[in-house]
Design a protein around this motif. Structure first.
Motif, PDB file in Angstrom:
ATOM      1  N   PHE A   1      23.805  58.142  14.861  1.00 47.62           N
ATOM      2  CA  PHE A   1      22.874  57.741  13.813  1.00 47.62           C
ATOM      3  C   PHE A   1      21.713  58.721  13.653  1.00 47.62           C
ATOM      4  N   SER A   2      21.754  59.846  14.386  1.00 53.21           N
ATOM      5  CA  SER A   2      20.727  60.870  14.144  1.00 53.21           C
ATOM      6  C   SER A   2      21.003  61.604  12.831  1.00 53.21           C
ATOM      7  N   LYS A   3      22.214  61.489  12.327  1.00 53.47           N
ATOM      8  CA  LYS A   3      22.570  62.098  11.036  1.00 53.47           C
ATOM      9  C   LYS A   3      22.301  61.065   9.936  1.00 53.47           C
ATOM     10  N   SER A   4      21.474  61.434   8.978  1.00 51.14           N
ATOM     11  CA  SER A   4      21.057  60.451   7.964  1.00 51.14           C
ATOM     12  C   SER A   4      22.102  60.265   6.868  1.00 51.14           C
ATOM     13  N   ALA A   5      23.000  61.217   6.708  1.00 51.93           N
ATOM     14  CA  ALA A   5      24.035  61.099   5.673  1.00 51.93           C
ATOM     15  C   ALA A   5      25.242  61.932   6.105  1.00 51.93           C
ATOM     16  N   PRO A   6      26.454  61.529   5.688  1.00 49.59           N
ATOM     17  CA  PRO A   6      26.813  60.250   5.066  1.00 49.59           C
ATOM     18  C   PRO A   6      26.455  59.054   5.970  1.00 49.59           C
ATOM     19  N   ASP A   7      26.904  57.860   5.589  1.00 42.06           N
ATOM     20  CA  ASP A   7      26.445  56.646   6.266  1.00 42.06           C
ATOM     21  C   ASP A   7      26.823  56.606   7.746  1.00 42.06           C
ATOM     22  N   PHE A   8      28.032  57.081   8.081  1.00 43.65           N
ATOM     23  CA  PHE A   8      28.492  57.023   9.473  1.00 43.65           C
ATOM     24  C   PHE A   8      29.118  58.364   9.864  1.00 43.65           C
ATOM     25  N   PHE A   9      28.499  59.040  10.844  1.00 46.32           N
ATOM     26  CA  PHE A   9      29.144  60.197  11.474  1.00 46.32           C
ATOM     27  C   PHE A   9      29.790  59.666  12.748  1.00 46.32           C
ATOM     28  N   VAL A  10      31.118  59.612  12.753  1.00 46.90           N
ATOM     29  CA  VAL A  10      31.866  58.821  13.725  1.00 46.90           C
ATOM     30  C   VAL A  10      32.537  59.729  14.751  1.00 46.90           C
ATOM     31  N   ARG A  11      32.473  59.305  16.014  1.00 44.55           N
ATOM     32  CA  ARG A  11      33.260  59.954  17.066  1.00 44.55           C
ATOM     33  C   ARG A  11      34.240  58.920  17.592  1.00 44.55           C
TER      34      ARG A  11
END
Length: 387
Positions: free
Chosen positions: A81-91
């Protein structure tokens, strides 16, 4: 964790659904379920206050993000969630990384429901809204219309699958559409014939006409026009109703499940796999209608269930459908470990066929009703349990 449910606005500014959940003691048990869905999501710096405000005033898009957030946890994924966009940066499992942009096709706050229902208009309008929202998110990715920081320019997005997660909330009936309208948009398939000799047949379509007369392309995964999108996640079940059934509040649940089995796996004399339409009552407020048809090697069909919520079983991932784009520049990993209840959809470029890898028992639709004599009579009458 920040509290989603302490009202922040005057009553008239709160969304009807939020007012209902936060004020009706019947729904008290659903609040901790939804709060749990928010795990991690409210930690995003600078975004959490805005998210809670939107949850309380516009509701549907926030509800969809809350559903997805919990679904990703159940998929064995974590979100940065440190990335503001897109909504979900998923691992995901094995450090597999991808991005999800979430969107809903919503109705404007002033929208009036039409007094007369026209099924064809409803389907056309719904499909056009889904198509429009997917196109809007593709434009954000591409940087169309002069957007300064397109998603495609972000280092954590480049060379990773880009997924759009969409849910329909554009009318009071939008959650009854199952997957018919997303099949129109992505695969160019008309809704299946429901009776007669052509039962199940689906025609192909290439476009729909807007009220303005403009043509909107359908079947965007049958060519390379949306090649930047790796996959689409879709559900009509990632809603407040999901929280209600997860919390086991006293309710009447009407659900449909897809059924399919190889003939050689059916126990001799099995009543539940008899071809045709059959009705069963197992207990008070526990009814099952089975519809079965035979093919060469399988029996398939559907279960329609009318049950008290104590009998109903549903996981958080039940009802989630994934559509893979065969023309994707960055394809979604075919080896991703999907849980058994998720329905997977492919398009075979050679044959032009929609390949449904839907598990036996996949949840297709579900509605929740108060337990009143009127609703019991309505549902039992609709499915032929009473005349």
């Amino acid at each position: 964790m920040l509290d989603l449910f302490t009202p922040r606005f005057r009553k008239e500014k709160l969304h009807n659904h939020f007012r209902l959940i936060s004020a009706d003691p019947d729904y008290a048990k659903a609040q901790p379920i939804i709060q749990n869905w928010a795990t991690g999501l409210l930690d995003r710096r600078g975004e959490s206050q805005k998210f809670i405000n939107e949850f309380q005033t516009t509701f549907n898009s926030s509800m969809w993000e809350l559903y997805l957030n919990r679904a990703l946890i159940d998929l064995g994924c974590s979100v940065d969630f440190s990335k503001s966009a897109p909504d979900f940066f998923v691992r995901g499992p094995g450090n597999y990384e991808f991005n999800i942009e979430a969107v809903v096709s919503d109705q404007p706050p002033t929208a009036k429901q039409q007094k007369t229902f026209n099924e064809q208009d409803f389907k056309t309008r719904g499909a056009l809204k889904l198509a429009g929202k997917i196109r809007d998110k593709l434009d954000l990715y591409r940087g169309s219309n002069g957007k300064k920081h397109p998603y495609s320019s972000m280092s954590h997005v480049r060379d990773r699958p880009f997924v759009i997660a969409i849910a329909p909330f554009d009318s009071d009936l939008s959650l009854t559409q199952n997957n018919e309208l997303i099949n129109m948009v992505l695969l160019g398939l008309t809704p299946p014939v429901l009776e007669g000799p052509d039962l199940g047949k689906q025609d192909k379509m290439t476009s729909l006409r807007k009220p303005s007369g403009a043509q909107v392309d359908m079947g965007v995964f049958t060519n390379d026009s949306f090649k930047e999108i790796s996959a689409v996640f879709f559900s009509t079940l990632g809603t407040f109703g999901k929280a209600v059934v997860e919390s086991k509040i006293d309710r009447l649940v009407r659900a449909t499940r897809y059924r399919v089995i190889d003939k050689d796996r059916i126990a001799p004399g099995s009543e539940l796999w008899q071809v045709g339409t059959h009705r069963f009552q197992f207990a008070a407020l526990n009814y099952l209608l089975t519809q079965r048809r035979e093919s060469e090697h399988q029996i398939g069909g559907a279960d329609m269930l009318i049950q008290h919520s104590s009998f109903h079983r549903e996981t958080h991932l039940d009802g989630l459908q994934v559509y893979f784009n065969p023309y994707a520049e960055v394809p979604f990993d075919p080896k991703f470990p999907w849980p058994v209840e998720i329905a997977l959809n492919y398009y075979d470029v050679e044959s032009g066929e929609h390949i449904q890898a839907h598990p036996d028992g996949a949840l297709v639709s579900r509605q929740v009703y108060e337990i009143t004599p009127a609703y019991i009579r309505l549902l039992l009458g609709r499915y032929g349990f009473i005349r």
